[in-house]
Design an enzyme around this catalytic site. Structure first.
Site, short mmCIF file in Angstrom:
data_model
loop_
_atom_site.label_atom_id
_atom_site.label_comp_id
_atom_site.label_asym_id
_atom_site.label_seq_id
_atom_site.Cartn_x
_atom_site.Cartn_y
_atom_site.Cartn_z
N GLU A 140 0.82 -1.22 0.00
CA GLU A 140 0.00 0.00 0.00
C GLU A 140 0.86 1.28 0.00
O GLU A 140 2.08 1.23 0.15
CB GLU A 140 -0.97 -0.03 1.19
CG GLU A 140 -2.33 -0.62 0.82
CD GLU A 140 -3.01 0.18 -0.32
OE1 GLU A 140 -2.66 1.36 -0.53
OE2 GLU A 140 -3.87 -0.39 -1.00
N HIS A 141 0.16 2.39 -0.15
CA HIS A 141 0.79 3.70 -0.31
C HIS A 141 1.86 3.99 0.75
O HIS A 141 1.71 3.63 1.91
CB HIS A 141 -0.29 4.80 -0.25
CG HIS A 141 -0.93 4.87 1.11
ND1 HIS A 141 -0.47 5.70 2.09
CD2 HIS A 141 -1.96 4.17 1.64
CE1 HIS A 141 -1.21 5.54 3.18
NE2 HIS A 141 -2.12 4.60 2.93
N ASP A 142 2.93 4.60 0.32
CA ASP A 142 3.98 5.10 1.21
C ASP A 142 4.74 4.01 1.97
O ASP A 142 5.52 4.34 2.88
CB ASP A 142 3.42 6.13 2.22
CG ASP A 142 2.79 7.31 1.52
OD1 ASP A 142 3.52 8.05 0.86
OD2 ASP A 142 1.55 7.46 1.60
N SER A 143 4.52 2.76 1.65
CA SER A 143 5.31 1.71 2.30
C SER A 143 6.71 1.70 1.72
O SER A 143 6.92 2.06 0.55
CB SER A 143 4.66 0.34 2.11
OG SER A 143 3.50 0.25 2.91
N GLY A 160 2.24 2.86 4.70
CA GLY A 160 3.31 3.33 5.57
C GLY A 160 4.08 2.25 6.31
O GLY A 160 4.83 2.54 7.25
#
Ligand SMILES: CC(C)(COP(=O)(O)OP(=O)(O)OC[C@H]1O[C@@H](n2cnc3c(N)ncnc32)[C@H](O)[C@@H]1OP(=O)(O)O)[C@@H](O)C(=O)NCCC(=O)NCCS
Length: 216
Positions: A140-143, A160
């Site tokens: 997922e986003h920003d990981s 994240g």
């Protein structure tokens, strides 16, 4: 995309994925090298498995930066790391990205990656060198996935999440938002990871608990 002949280092499952992915993108693997030495002389598809000799590989004219592309296909994250560091900047290391994966335009991918069918890499995610992202993984986003990590089929990382260098997250595990998994930790299949996991441990279960420290 470059059409240089491709050399794979490794001849197990990751090499099979890479051959399949390259075939789908119209590229042929011309050499397969076995660093562990168990399968030299056997066939992998149409290619005969050859021994791996690092200095020969680096010197070999067919494998210079200009003439060949290389992908390391090994499930042992530490051996992959060691070979990667020795050949990096001497040989052209490429990615195998399945055309049926979904890679966000704002994500950042390094090199030496295998990304399999159905994997989804969401916006602003970062994938480090030499990572194996199996079928159906969601990042997922920003990981941030650091170098030489291995995410097994169906793993879900929420937004994240930070996955340390050389971490293995086994099949179907779920990691909740903003959790950090320390270097070379192993997460067991089907785990639900709710809290940070320190480096160098095996953890599994729902919720995941540390089971033991792993040897160096
Ligand atoms: C990480 C892993 C290999 C650890 O296994 P292990 O340390 O060898 O554990 P063992 O098989 O010796 O099992 C020891 C105990 O822990 C339990 N256990 C092992 N893994 C477990 C898990 N992921 N979740 C819950 N319990 C687990 C076993 O049931 C066993 O319990 P028992 O003694 O009551 O029977 C395993 O959890 C795992 O993830 N296997 C799947 C690997 C995978 O997904 N590969 C995909 C590659 S593409």
């Amino acid at each position: 995309m470059s059409n240089l002949p491709i050399t794979l280092i490794g001849c197990g499952a990751q090499a099979k994925y890479a051959i399949e992915i390259f075939a789908r993108t119209g590229r042929l693997v011309s050499r397969v090298l076995d660093p562990l030495g168990y399968r030299v002389g056997e066939q992998l598809g149409d290619v005969s498995i050859e021994p791996f000799n690092l200095s020969l590989l680096i010197q070999n004219k067919r494998c210079t930066k200009i003439n060949s592309s290389v992908l390391i296909c090994l499930s042992d994250n530490k051996i992959k790391r060691d070979i990667f560091r020795k050949i990096d900047n001497k040989i052209n290391i490429i990615n195998a990205i399945h055309p049926k994966s979904s890679i966000a335009s704002t994500s950042e991918l390094k090199k030496g990656l295998i990304i399999n069918a159905g994997a989804v890499i969401q916006p602003y995610a970062k994938i480090g060198n030499g990572c194996m992202i199996h079928a159906g993984v969601v990042v997922e986003h920003d990981s941030v996935i650091n170098d030489f990590a291995n995410l097994a089929p169906g793993v879900t990382l929420a937004g994240g999440v930070v996955v340390g260098e050389g971490v293995t997250v086994n099949s179907g595990a779920i990691v909740v938002p903003n959790v950090e998994i320390g270097k070379y930790a192993i997460i067991g299949a089907g785990s639900l990871v709710l809290h940070d996991i320190p480096a160098g441990v095996l953890a599994y279960g729902s919720p995941a608990k540390i089971v033991k420290r792993l040897d160096e």
